[in-house]
Design a protein around this motif. Sequence first.
Motif, PDB file in Angstrom:
ATOM      1  N   VAL A   5       0.861  -1.182   0.000  1.00 31.58           N
ATOM      2  CA  VAL A   5       0.000   0.000   0.000  1.00 31.58           C
ATOM      3  C   VAL A   5       0.899   1.234   0.000  1.00 31.58           C
ATOM      4  N   CYS A   7       1.335   5.586  -0.132  1.00 33.37           N
ATOM      5  CA  CYS A   7       0.869   6.971  -0.073  1.00 33.37           C
ATOM      6  C   CYS A   7       2.111   7.863  -0.148  1.00 33.37           C
ATOM      7  N   ASN A  10       4.009   7.650   3.938  1.00 39.64           N
ATOM      8  CA  ASN A  10       3.912   6.367   4.637  1.00 39.64           C
ATOM      9  C   ASN A  10       3.734   6.554   6.144  1.00 39.64           C
ATOM     10  N   SER A  14      -1.193   4.942   3.997  1.00 39.67           N
ATOM     11  CA  SER A  14      -0.689   3.593   3.712  1.00 39.67           C
ATOM     12  C   SER A  14      -0.508   2.732   4.955  1.00 39.67           C
ATOM     13  N   SER A  38       3.704  -1.518   3.518  1.00 38.04           N
ATOM     14  CA  SER A  38       3.351  -0.186   3.021  1.00 38.04           C
ATOM     15  C   SER A  38       4.632   0.608   2.822  1.00 38.04           C
TER      16      SER A  38
END
Length: 162
Positions: A5, A7, A10, A14, A38
């Motif tokens: 995941v 973003c 982090n 995420s 993530s």
Amino acid sequence: MKLLVICLGNICRSPMGEGALRARLAEAGLAGRVQVDSAGTSGWHAGDPPDRRAVACAKRHGVDISGLRARALIAEDFLHFDHIFCADRDNLFEAQKLAPAEARERAVLWLPWAGVGESAVVPDPYYGGEADFEHSWALVDAAARATVQRLFRRDDSGIIPT
């Protein structure tokens, strides 16, 4: 099966997404069959724990993400993970720039891939308040639930219990 995941830093979306995925996989009896991690498209917070508001939000939903630590996305992640779920279009763009050409398609917008919204994204709650974190949690949790359902139904997923 290995899921990542993504973003920006982090520390919010995420790690909440990682926590939600881990929790939903555990509920489905798939915790030992799927690896979840993530990362962030930036390395600004590498080594830091998730934002305290993200930790508190996840905890309100029975998920502990306090032990996670931020890290930056690296090109090798595209060779290691089967699916790379991005929180928004900017992070998808940055992830795909980093990806080896043969693995670029592994990075996708998570919510549309999971069937949560055709062009939906997980908004960054960092500059918001508790309600913003709750909204992001609701989206990543819905995506996590839908992801587990989608992977569980696929005959070629490698995670369907026998």
